[in-house]
Design an enzyme around this catalytic site. Structure first.
Site, PDB file in Angstrom:
ATOM      1  N   LYS A  53      14.568 -35.228  18.541  1.00 51.64           N
ATOM      2  CA  LYS A  53      15.060 -33.842  18.647  1.00 51.64           C
ATOM      3  C   LYS A  53      14.918 -33.333  20.076  1.00 51.64           C
ATOM      4  O   LYS A  53      15.831 -32.700  20.614  1.00 51.64           O
ATOM      5  CB  LYS A  53      14.296 -32.938  17.659  1.00 51.64           C
ATOM      6  CG  LYS A  53      14.694 -33.193  16.218  1.00 51.64           C
ATOM      7  CD  LYS A  53      13.770 -32.539  15.200  1.00 51.64           C
ATOM      8  CE  LYS A  53      14.124 -33.000  13.785  1.00 51.64           C
ATOM      9  NZ  LYS A  53      13.194 -32.539  12.756  1.00 51.64           N
ATOM     10  N   GLN A  97       7.736 -29.137  12.737  1.00 51.24           N
ATOM     11  CA  GLN A  97       7.995 -30.387  12.024  1.00 51.24           C
ATOM     12  C   GLN A  97       7.118 -30.482  10.769  1.00 51.24           C
ATOM     13  O   GLN A  97       5.905 -30.308  10.839  1.00 51.24           O
ATOM     14  CB  GLN A  97       7.733 -31.586  12.951  1.00 51.24           C
ATOM     15  CG  GLN A  97       8.074 -32.929  12.346  1.00 51.24           C
ATOM     16  CD  GLN A  97       9.565 -33.115  12.086  1.00 51.24           C
ATOM     17  OE1 GLN A  97      10.401 -32.744  12.892  1.00 51.24           O
ATOM     18  NE2 GLN A  97       9.893 -33.680  10.940  1.00 51.24           N
ATOM     19  N   ASP A 120      15.883 -24.348  11.513  1.00 48.44           N
ATOM     20  CA  ASP A 120      15.823 -25.281  10.386  1.00 48.44           C
ATOM     21  C   ASP A 120      16.402 -24.645   9.120  1.00 48.44           C
ATOM     22  O   ASP A 120      16.646 -25.343   8.124  1.00 48.44           O
ATOM     23  CB  ASP A 120      14.360 -25.685  10.117  1.00 48.44           C
ATOM     24  CG  ASP A 120      14.077 -27.117  10.532  1.00 48.44           C
ATOM     25  OD1 ASP A 120      15.039 -27.879  10.726  1.00 48.44           O
ATOM     26  OD2 ASP A 120      12.883 -27.461  10.653  1.00 48.44           O
TER      27      ASP A 120
END
Ligand code: NAD
Length: 281
Positions: A53, A97, A120
């Site tokens: 990412k 994460q 997200d």
């Protein structure tokens, strides 16, 4: 034989578009999209995802900020860092994460993220927005599935869509996205009776169960579009999806491979969400 949907190519196209738009945003408004990625602990798979990412963000010309925190980080400390990023004008996207170490409640942390920076798409405000059809960030993996369908010229409206899997990050949000695009949607899960019979109804069959090659050829209707979200490592180290590819490809009209199908789309959509967040600044 099915046409194979090339997720690597489509993800590259999306990333090139995002990069071009990021350059444009910088030239016209002086804004560089900023993505903060937070990793807590030493989970091996998470380290790989986070690294990818960060690299993708840098390649798109974004500002990329990395936070690698020790496994014993407290929930309060993590929330403090997120609050600081919420207030930072140079950061437009915050990604924590998952999974987090057990002393940290992921729901509490996600709710700390400013929904406008929740790239997200996991914050309840954004999930609610998906449910009610309001604007907001959408979860990246299901968004990537929709993008693959659209860019392959596959119509969604009026189609019978069956999703195997009801998780909060894939199955459920994808069901809402397909419903918003006027598909007739069925969600299957571990207690679904006669999965094969339900799956065989699908014009668009999505496997997101996390079970290696569980969708067999006899579960696929002739001409169906088969999208495989699963990523499973077999004992011999080989990466396979939730679909028995060779069998399903004999019946399907389109199919996504693993790797190289849905997987690369997740990061592409993360970049696009971050760009959109910067544009709204
Ligand atoms: P999960 O374990 O949270 O959910 C799996 C779902 O599948 C559950 O709702 C369960 O009821 C259902 N299920 C499991 N076994 C089943 C069975 N035998 N019959 C019917 N339903 C069954 O998993 P998840 O986080 O949604 O991920 C699913 C898969 O997608 C995993 O392989 C994961 O690695 C992969 N994944 C890929 C990406 C990506 O491509 N970037 C992103 C997220 C998840």
């Amino acid at each position: 034989m099915a046409a194979v949907i090339d997720g690597n190519r489509i993800a590259q196209d999306v990333r090139a578009e995002v990069k071009a738009q990021a350059i444009d945003l910088k030239e016209k408004k002086g804004i560089t999209p900023g993505l903060a990625v937070i990793l807590v602990g030493e989970d091996a798979a998470s380290k790989i995802y986070v690294g990818r990412k960060e690299k993708a963000a840098a390649e798109a010309g974004f500002l990329s900020r990395e936070y690698r925190l020790p496994a014993e980080t407290t929930e309060d400390r993590l929330r403090e860092i997120v609050a600081g990023l919420n207030a930072s004008p140079e950061i437009h996207g915050i990604l924590v994460q998952l999974p987090l170490p057990k002393q940290i409640n992921p729901d509490v942390v996600i709710e700390t993220i400013d929904p406008r920076k929740d790239v997200d798409g996991f914050h309840p405000v954004n999930v609610g927005g998906l449910f009610t059809g309001r604007p907001g960030h959408r979860a990246c993996t299901p968004l990537g599935v929709i993008e693959l369908l659209d860019r392959s010229g596959i119509a969604i409206e009026g189609k019978e869509a069956v999703i195997v899997g009801r998780s909060n990050i894939v199955g459920k949000p994808l069901a809402l996205m397909l419903l918003n695009r006027h598909a007739t949607v069925t969600i299957c899960h571990t207690r679904t009776k006669d999965l094969g019979a339900v799956a065989r109804r699908a014009d668009i069959l999505v496997a997101a169960a996390g079970k290696a090659e569980m969708v067999r050829g006899d579960m696929v209707k002739e001409g169906a579009v088969v999208i495989d979200v699963g990523i499973n490592r077999k004992p011999d180290g080989k990466l396979v999806g939730d679909v028995a590819f060779a069998e399903a490809a004999e019946k399907a009209s389109y199919i996504t491979p693993v790797p190289g199908g849905v997987g690369p789309m997740t990061i592409a959509m993360l970049l696009r969400n971050t760009l959109n967040s910067a544009k709204a600044d």
